[in-house]
Write a protein that holds these residues in place. Sequence first.
Motif, PDB file in Angstrom:
ATOM      1  N   LYS A   1      33.651 -17.186  56.807  1.00 22.35           N
ATOM      2  CA  LYS A   1      33.596 -18.444  56.067  1.00 22.35           C
ATOM      3  C   LYS A   1      34.025 -19.603  56.966  1.00 22.35           C
ATOM      4  O   LYS A   1      34.820 -19.445  57.902  1.00 22.35           O
ATOM      5  N   LYS A   2      33.499 -20.790  56.646  1.00 21.30           N
ATOM      6  CA  LYS A   2      33.807 -21.997  57.419  1.00 21.30           C
ATOM      7  C   LYS A   2      34.912 -22.797  56.730  1.00 21.30           C
ATOM      8  O   LYS A   2      34.974 -22.865  55.496  1.00 21.30           O
ATOM      9  N   TYR A   3      35.731 -23.452  57.549  1.00 20.82           N
ATOM     10  CA  TYR A   3      36.856 -24.258  57.067  1.00 20.82           C
ATOM     11  C   TYR A   3      36.876 -25.576  57.827  1.00 20.82           C
ATOM     12  O   TYR A   3      36.877 -25.586  59.067  1.00 20.82           O
ATOM     13  N   ASP A   4      36.859 -26.653  57.089  1.00 24.88           N
ATOM     14  CA  ASP A   4      36.767 -27.979  57.690  1.00 24.88           C
ATOM     15  C   ASP A   4      38.163 -28.568  57.878  1.00 24.88           C
ATOM     16  O   ASP A   4      38.917 -28.735  56.912  1.00 24.88           O
ATOM     17  N   PHE A   5      38.449 -28.896  59.119  1.00 24.16           N
ATOM     18  CA  PHE A   5      39.755 -29.449  59.495  1.00 24.16           C
ATOM     19  C   PHE A   5      39.620 -30.944  59.753  1.00 24.16           C
ATOM     20  O   PHE A   5      38.608 -31.416  60.275  1.00 24.16           O
ATOM     21  N   SER A   6      40.649 -31.694  59.397  1.00 26.20           N
ATOM     22  CA  SER A   6      40.697 -33.110  59.761  1.00 26.20           C
ATOM     23  C   SER A   6      42.149 -33.535  59.945  1.00 26.20           C
ATOM     24  O   SER A   6      43.069 -32.939  59.369  1.00 26.20           O
ATOM     25  N   VAL A   7      42.346 -34.561  60.768  1.00 27.18           N
ATOM     26  CA  VAL A   7      43.666 -35.134  60.994  1.00 27.18           C
ATOM     27  C   VAL A   7      43.493 -36.601  61.360  1.00 27.18           C
ATOM     28  O   VAL A   7      42.531 -36.982  62.030  1.00 27.18           O
ATOM     29  N   TRP A   8      44.402 -37.424  60.849  1.00 27.62           N
ATOM     30  CA  TRP A   8      44.460 -38.821  61.276  1.00 27.62           C
ATOM     31  C   TRP A   8      45.482 -38.907  62.414  1.00 27.62           C
ATOM     32  O   TRP A   8      46.598 -38.367  62.300  1.00 27.62           O
ATOM     33  N   ALA A   9      45.090 -39.581  63.489  1.00 31.00           N
ATOM     34  CA  ALA A   9      45.979 -39.672  64.650  1.00 31.00           C
ATOM     35  C   ALA A   9      45.987 -41.088  65.206  1.00 31.00           C
ATOM     36  O   ALA A   9      44.994 -41.821  65.120  1.00 31.00           O
ATOM     37  N   ARG A  10      47.116 -41.452  65.795  1.00 28.89           N
ATOM     38  CA  ARG A  10      47.265 -42.731  66.500  1.00 28.89           C
ATOM     39  C   ARG A  10      47.926 -42.429  67.839  1.00 28.89           C
ATOM     40  O   ARG A  10      48.972 -41.758  67.887  1.00 28.89           O
ATOM     41  N   VAL A  11      47.292 -42.889  68.928  1.00 33.71           N
ATOM     42  CA  VAL A  11      47.801 -42.576  70.264  1.00 33.71           C
ATOM     43  C   VAL A  11      47.738 -43.818  71.138  1.00 33.71           C
ATOM     44  O   VAL A  11      47.035 -44.787  70.840  1.00 33.71           O
ATOM     45  N   ASP A  12      48.484 -43.759  72.223  1.00 29.23           N
ATOM     46  CA  ASP A  12      48.373 -44.780  73.267  1.00 29.23           C
ATOM     47  C   ASP A  12      47.450 -44.226  74.343  1.00 29.23           C
ATOM     48  O   ASP A  12      47.754 -43.217  74.975  1.00 29.23           O
ATOM     49  N   GLY A  13      46.326 -44.878  74.517  1.00 29.20           N
ATOM     50  CA  GLY A  13      45.383 -44.390  75.525  1.00 29.20           C
ATOM     51  C   GLY A  13      44.548 -43.243  74.985  1.00 29.20           C
ATOM     52  O   GLY A  13      43.951 -43.326  73.923  1.00 29.20           O
TER      53      GLY A  13
ATOM     54  N   PHE B   1      40.120 -27.577  54.590  1.00 30.91           N
ATOM     55  CA  PHE B   1      39.399 -27.320  53.347  1.00 30.91           C
ATOM     56  C   PHE B   1      38.393 -26.199  53.536  1.00 30.91           C
ATOM     57  O   PHE B   1      37.672 -26.169  54.545  1.00 30.91           O
ATOM     58  N   PRO B   2      38.290 -25.283  52.599  1.00 33.37           N
ATOM     59  CA  PRO B   2      37.180 -24.336  52.668  1.00 33.37           C
ATOM     60  C   PRO B   2      35.858 -25.085  52.496  1.00 33.37           C
ATOM     61  O   PRO B   2      35.753 -25.991  51.673  1.00 33.37           O
ATOM     62  N   ARG B   3      34.852 -24.701  53.269  1.00 30.36           N
ATOM     63  CA  ARG B   3      33.543 -25.324  53.116  1.00 30.36           C
ATOM     64  C   ARG B   3      32.972 -25.001  51.727  1.00 30.36           C
ATOM     65  O   ARG B   3      32.289 -25.827  51.116  1.00 30.36           O
ATOM     66  N   ASP B   4      33.279 -23.789  51.242  1.00 27.18           N
ATOM     67  CA  ASP B   4      32.752 -23.350  49.950  1.00 27.18           C
ATOM     68  C   ASP B   4      33.672 -23.802  48.825  1.00 27.18           C
ATOM     69  O   ASP B   4      34.533 -23.051  48.356  1.00 27.18           O
ATOM     70  N   THR B   5      33.501 -25.041  48.385  1.00 30.29           N
ATOM     71  CA  THR B   5      34.188 -25.520  47.192  1.00 30.29           C
ATOM     72  C   THR B   5      33.252 -25.399  45.997  1.00 30.29           C
ATOM     73  O   THR B   5      32.064 -25.130  46.143  1.00 30.29           O
ATOM     74  N   PHE B   6      33.791 -25.591  44.801  1.00 30.91           N
ATOM     75  CA  PHE B   6      32.980 -25.494  43.583  1.00 30.91           C
ATOM     76  C   PHE B   6      31.877 -26.556  43.612  1.00 30.91           C
ATOM     77  O   PHE B   6      32.141 -27.733  43.820  1.00 30.91           O
ATOM     78  N   LYS B   7      30.652 -26.116  43.461  1.00 30.62           N
ATOM     79  CA  LYS B   7      29.460 -26.960  43.509  1.00 30.62           C
ATOM     80  C   LYS B   7      29.287 -27.661  44.856  1.00 30.62           C
ATOM     81  O   LYS B   7      28.531 -28.630  44.975  1.00 30.62           O
ATOM     82  N   GLY B   8      30.021 -27.190  45.884  1.00 25.94           N
ATOM     83  CA  GLY B   8      29.894 -27.783  47.212  1.00 25.94           C
ATOM     84  C   GLY B   8      30.440 -29.187  47.318  1.00 25.94           C
ATOM     85  O   GLY B   8      30.077 -29.932  48.246  1.00 25.94           O
TER      86      GLY B   8
ATOM     87  N   ASN C   1      36.036 -32.817  49.212  1.00 25.91           N
ATOM     88  CA  ASN C   1      37.342 -33.007  48.582  1.00 25.91           C
ATOM     89  C   ASN C   1      37.366 -32.271  47.241  1.00 25.91           C
ATOM     90  O   ASN C   1      37.872 -32.759  46.246  1.00 25.91           O
ATOM     91  N   GLY C   2      36.811 -31.059  47.254  1.00 38.21           N
ATOM     92  CA  GLY C   2      36.491 -30.372  46.018  1.00 38.21           C
ATOM     93  C   GLY C   2      37.523 -29.378  45.533  1.00 38.21           C
ATOM     94  O   GLY C   2      38.686 -29.383  45.931  1.00 38.21           O
ATOM     95  N   LEU C   3      37.054 -28.474  44.672  1.00 36.49           N
ATOM     96  CA  LEU C   3      37.906 -27.569  43.929  1.00 36.49           C
ATOM     97  C   LEU C   3      37.753 -26.139  44.423  1.00 36.49           C
ATOM     98  O   LEU C   3      36.686 -25.732  44.892  1.00 36.49           O
ATOM     99  N   ARG C   4      38.827 -25.398  44.280  1.00 40.14           N
ATOM    100  CA  ARG C   4      38.830 -23.989  44.681  1.00 40.14           C
ATOM    101  C   ARG C   4      37.822 -23.227  43.830  1.00 40.14           C
ATOM    102  O   ARG C   4      37.875 -23.245  42.599  1.00 40.14           O
TER     103      ARG C   4
END
Length: 838
Positions: free
Chosen positions: A152-164, A225-232, A235-238
């Motif tokens: 199964k696929k899992y979508d990762f995200s992160v907000w980041a702030r860096v110098d350079g 997040f799992p790629r397979d959420t309810f109804k696809g 930001n969905g549901l288990r």
Amino acid sequence: MSRTRTRSSRTRWRLGVTASSLLMAAAVVPGPAQAEDGTEAADTTDYAITVDPKAKGAKIDDTMYGVFFEDINRAADGGLYAELVQNRSFEYSTADNRSYTPLTSWTVTGTGRTADDDGRLNERNRTYLSLGAGSSVTNSGYNTGISVERGKKYDFSVWARVDGRTRLTLTLTDSEGELAKARKVTARGGWAKYEATFTASRTSTTGRVTVATDQAAALDMVSLFPRDTFKGRENGLREDLAEKIDALDPGFVRFPGGCLVNTGSMEDYSAESNWERKRSYQWKDTIGPVEERATNANFWGYNQSYGLGYYEYFQFAEDIGAMPLPVVPALVTGCGQNRATDDEELLQRHIQDTLDLIEFANGPVTSEWGRKRAQMGHPKPFGLTHLGVGNEENLPVEFFARFEKFRAAIEAEYPEITVISNSGPDDSGTTFDTAWGLNREADVDMVDEHYYNSPQWFLQNNDRYDSYDRSGPKVFLGEYASQGNAFKNALSEAAFMTGLERNADIVKLASYAPLLANEDYVQWSPDMIWFNNHASWGSANYETQKLFMTNVGDRVVPSTATSTPSVSGPISGAVGLSTWATTAAYDDVKVTGEDGTTLLSDDFSGDAAQWTHTGGGSWTVQDGQYVQTDEAAENTMVSAGDTSWTNYDLSVKATKKSGKEGFLIAFGVKDTGNYYWWNLGGWNNTSSAVEQASDGGKSTLISKPHSIETGRAYDIDIKVRGRQVTLYLDGQQWGSFTDDKPAEPFRQVVTEDAKTGDLIVKVVNAQSADARTAIDLGGAKVASKKAKVTTLAAAPDAVNTETETPVKPEQSVFTGVSDRFTYTFPANSITFLRIKQK
């Protein structure tokens, strides 16, 4: 959700009739009956059901049964909301839970600290993590860890702030090693969102996600997040949880609570209020980009993100074909807080927020809030028709004054919306009566009732709505359940539900509560659906609700049934003393028979040898009084006397010394799960009531608003005569009741499915003996001798778990149907017969 002390899980119970009396049940049915093999049978049966298909029965709305979702027991974060990272934005706080910090569920390797300063992501997502060069941070998820499934696929995200420019390395592992191929992303400059996808190489329930950086970086909103959420849905549901809810075919979804609605501050988040965290649930906090939504201190003792917000609730209702039914705060708190605001400006702001909510749900894309809905991805209106104002307020007069202002504003602008009031947290009592009086006088459309009672109460009150005023407000039974997840609890609820359907002209909506519980984060039990981080299972109550919800019918076909002979003697039992989160002292206990004989006398001038300690707490004799000194202990019962005592007078002096509540005087004590007690100053010292415990489950028999003074000695007298009890406080009669209502174990209702033409005969046999029953269809034109049968039958104590499902539906075919036939309903069963009509 009401915060009463009836939160016991999986308690034992017994019917209010004896086994011998159940076996005595017999009815003579005129004319011959048909045996199950189609031959003529003897005319003696245990019960008889007579159907009148030509009589007019109540119409049953498609929305009759629904679900109530509240973020309790980690139902949202760590539950229905599919996010796998716990505390993803580092917003956990001691305001949520005394054990919390911004790094709860995180482990930093190297150097790192959380910060709340001008460098934050945004005004509502305030705390972020500042990670040093060569450091990493790891999240442990919920339950045993992050659960992933091979392939199964899992979508990762992160907000980041860096110098350079900074390299971020993202890994998904467990104790055995890598769970997916590591990913690397390059971060540059100010706050930005970076994404990657993992494909799980192994299945694991103990995963961890790690973000490592080669240079200093600020991180926020770390998400998986799992790629397979309810109804696809993004930001969905288990998926498994949403599918179990969908399988119920609910007619409505009530959200977001419950006690979440009307507890905490009603004010706005602001710098002036130091960004108040204990804020009531307000819908505008929960929409828009998830990284800009607030988090909040959940009433049930943890932090709640608003990733699952109003937009997602509306979307979910639409996805499962259910009517959305939001509930908004009325500026009167409930759930034991009991405060009302007099700030007219604040009240008007909340009223306007409610009008804006209706526009958000139904308005055109050219309107302000309709445009916001469209921007989130749903230009089509959601079709809101019903809206609740308030939840379980214990101040009915104050609540109703504010409710009227909400209703007037809504009706003026949106007259098509049904505005729902409520009747407080209990099924009866002064608050209930006052609230209902106000609702009737004002001709309110619908009133939301809530109650959590013992199985015995549900068996006794099948006729609750038979006598309701047919011209008065309709009923929304927004929360109800017996106190347990065993099949015996589900049986009692099913028996009660036949009465709900029979009264479908009064009870227009009904929902069991609560809906969800994470087995490792339980604040309330019982619950309909249980889960952990990798599995979910329906309780016996779920299977019962599903059976009713998927076989409702469109109209009630009037029917009658014989009943079980009731055999009951006088109230009998010993006496007891108890406390709840309170210290108290007792003295001069005396029990006298009706003939004047002294059965018990104790002034505690010596020891307490006559008393048996059956509960918690710490009891000692001090200065001629029997004192319970543990202020934190709940249900500290001590008892004395003979369980065979009947017709007696109990007198005692009681003094509250400290704590949240008052004291409890018990009578009719059989054992630790079966007794009555007079609860003086209960519910955070806001009311007094008589409660009956039946195998651990409690029901309220009489209640009044009332508080107990600390340090004052009260004279308490209880007179027990047969099944009648009279209570006196300081020489004045406080109240009385007669407990003589039978707990009928055999209940039925018949409905008709307009689409299929089926008659649906629904029978609950909540006893340990089979019920051979003569069924007379009253001349209905039967199209086939075959009937489809769905049966739930199990041992009374059977409980569904992750690994075992003893309570599950069994399908069969019965071939003996005719205008008059006999059917044997198994012991401890719920049976639905679908009979084809010509």
